[in-house]
Design an enzyme around this catalytic site. Structure first.
Site, PDB file in Angstrom:
ATOM      1  CE1 TYR A   1      -3.544  -2.574   0.711  1.00 29.23           C
ATOM      2  CE2 TYR A   1      -4.609  -0.415   0.880  1.00 29.23           C
ATOM      3  CZ  TYR A   1      -4.778  -1.754   0.561  1.00 29.23           C
ATOM      4  OH  TYR A   1      -5.874  -2.264   0.405  1.00 29.23           O
TER       5      TYR A   1
ATOM      6  CE  LYS B   1       1.264 -17.660  -1.963  1.00 24.30           C
ATOM      7  NZ  LYS B   1       0.571 -18.895  -2.167  1.00 24.30           N
TER       8      LYS B   1
ATOM      9  CG  ASP C   1      -2.479 -20.039  -0.739  1.00 29.28           C
ATOM     10  OD1 ASP C   1      -1.934 -20.317   0.211  1.00 29.28           O
ATOM     11  OD2 ASP C   1      -1.772 -20.697  -1.625  1.00 29.28           O
TER      12      ASP C   1
ATOM     13  CG  ASP D   1      -8.356  -4.288   1.366  1.00 34.69           C
ATOM     14  OD1 ASP D   1      -9.172  -4.016   2.027  1.00 34.69           O
ATOM     15  OD2 ASP D   1      -8.022  -4.656   0.254  1.00 34.69           O
TER      16      ASP D   1
ATOM     17  CG  ASP E   1     -14.084  -6.748   1.714  1.00 31.53           C
ATOM     18  OD1 ASP E   1     -13.844  -5.731   2.635  1.00 31.53           O
ATOM     19  OD2 ASP E   1     -14.414  -6.331   0.580  1.00 31.53           O
TER      20      ASP E   1
HETATM   21  C1  IPM Z   1     -10.733  -0.732   3.600  1.00 32.34           C
HETATM   22  C2  IPM Z   1     -10.702  -0.245   2.136  1.00 32.34           C
HETATM   23  C3  IPM Z   1      -9.716   0.592   1.845  1.00 32.34           C
HETATM   24  C4  IPM Z   1      -8.202  -0.240   1.863  1.00 32.34           C
HETATM   25  C5  IPM Z   1      -9.637   1.386   0.440  1.00 32.34           C
HETATM   26  C6  IPM Z   1     -11.045   2.232   0.580  1.00 32.34           C
HETATM   27  C7  IPM Z   1      -8.515   2.278   0.201  1.00 32.34           C
HETATM   28  O1  IPM Z   1     -10.830  -1.329   1.036  1.00 32.34           O
HETATM   29  O2  IPM Z   1     -10.784  -0.147   4.496  1.00 32.34           O
HETATM   30  O3  IPM Z   1     -10.737  -2.137   3.666  1.00 32.34           O
HETATM   31  O4  IPM Z   1      -7.821  -0.786   1.106  1.00 32.34           O
HETATM   32  O5  IPM Z   1      -7.555  -0.243   2.917  1.00 32.34           O
HETATM   33 MG    MG Z   2     -11.212  -3.212   1.989  1.00 36.28          MG
END
Ligand code: IPM
Ligand code: MG
Length: 354
Positions: free
Chosen positions: A142, A189, A221, A245, A249
């Site tokens: 990042y 990884k 993975d 990240d 999700d």
């Molecule tokens: C999160 C989001 C952010 C990230 C984006 C919006 C930059 O996906 O907070 O998970 O990748 O960290």
């Molecule tokens: Mg995210």
């Protein structure tokens, strides 16, 4: 107590969900005799529109002078055409870096009332799921160097980690695991990446200082697969920025709704940045149907981690749970037999129960 909270509503549904979270926090202050002042600033697209950049020096300074920062959501199609260095997301990344909040806590719990919204088979979620994903937030790919060749046909993003960066994050993970179920899974990884080998060596070295914590190591993975095969095996997971990240999700999907998930980003002191993990949902903005619970629950984390107000934090979490028990749902978590409510009403329902 007195506390100064900077709010960064951001873009699209951001202002709508922020209003509800502020409403709830205001009620908490009233009920428990605190004085919270809210100072609003622009971030992301809202800041690009107002000042031509996604995070101004003034806003960052205000955040660093506050006791805590609550953010809504940033980004959206309106700013798709802007150059990469002024994208709304760039403002959020600069804010995380500028506040030095390197430890991102993303709890994943299935609210029993929402078990029906979990896409996994019932037998997979029979055992309780209570995972804390601890994501490193100010390093990794990042923040590495980026390069695009002049003819635009080649691109590079550099992934970098230092021992110090891994160590400070891992220590939080070990301590957290010690206070929970005593299990830490480090995700990397290391079979491919040098950064991951450094990560793993560092965690292995530290593990000797925390004999009471049972440590496991998993390739990312496999971790992605294990999360859906047997999520109950995890307690605390520590991982780098990019893997965290993605896995967070995935864990949000397991929990049944992205709209419900709060997060806390912490540094060395008590100051923190709190945000729901979902995005700005441009398609539903302005229609009073967004789910404010992720932001409201982020407000609870703010009280707990930055202001040390455990009882108040628990009161918000309990109120949310009661509202769900009573059958109220925003459209994203609606199922037959429950009552559909909008964003404002949801905020009111939580507020009334505090
Ligand atoms: C999160 C989001 C952010 C990230 C984006 C919006 C930059 O996906 O907070 O998970 O990748 O960290
Ligand atoms: Mg995210």
């Amino acid at each position: 107590m007195e506390a100064r909270i900077v709010t960064l509503p951001g873009d699209y549904i951001g202002p709508e969900i922020m209003r509800e979270a502020v409403k709830v926090l205001t009620r908490v202050a009233e009920k428990y005799g605190h004085s919270f002042t809210f100072e609003e600033h622009a971030l992301g697209g809202a800041s690009i529109d107002a000042y031509g950049e996604p995070l101004t020096t003034e806003t960052l300074a205000a955040c660093n002078a506050a006791d805590a920062v609550l953010m809504g959501s940033v980004g959206g199609p309106k700013w798709d055409g802007v150059p990469a260095n002024v994208r709304p997301e760039k403002g959020l990344l600069a804010l995380r870096k500028g506040m030095q909040v390197y430890a991102n806590l993303r709890p994943c719990r299935i609210h029993p009332q929402l078990a029906g919204a979990c896409p996994l088979r019932p037998d997979i979620i029979r055992e309780p799921i209570d995972i804390m994903i601890l994501r490193e937030l100010t390093g990794d790919i990042y923040f590495g160097k980026r390069f695009r060749s002049e003819d635009r046909t080649q691109a590079t993003d550099e992934m970098a980690y230092s021992v110090a960066e891994v160590e400070r994050l891992a220590r939080i993970g070990f301590e957290m695991a010690g206070k929970r179920r005593g299990k830490l899974c480090s995700v990397d990884k290391a079979n491919v990446l040098e950064c991951s080998r450094l990560w793993r060596e560092t965690v292995q070295r530290l593990s000797k200082e925390y004999p009471q914590v049972e440590v496991s190591y998993m390739y990312v993975d496999n971790a992605a697969m294990q999360l859906i095969l047997r999520p109950s095996q995890f307690d605390v997971m520590i991982t780098g920025n990019l893997f965290g990240d993605i896995l967070s999700d995935e864990s949000a999907a397991i929990a049944g709704s992205l709209g419900m998930m709060p997060s806390a980003s912490l540094g060395d002191g008590t100051r923190g940045l709190y945000e729901p993990i979902h995005g700005s949902a441009p398609d539903i903005a302005g229609r009073d149907i967004a789910n404010p619970l992720g932001t409201i629950l982020s407000g609870a984390l703010l009280l707990r981690h930055s202001l040390g107000l455990e009882q108040e934090a628990a009161a918000i979490e309990k109120a949310v749970s009661e509202v769900l028990d009573a059958g109220y749902r925003t459209p994203d978590i609606y199922s037959e037999g429950t009552e559909k409510v909008g964003c404002i009403r949801m905020g009111d329902l939580v507020t009334e129960r505090i």
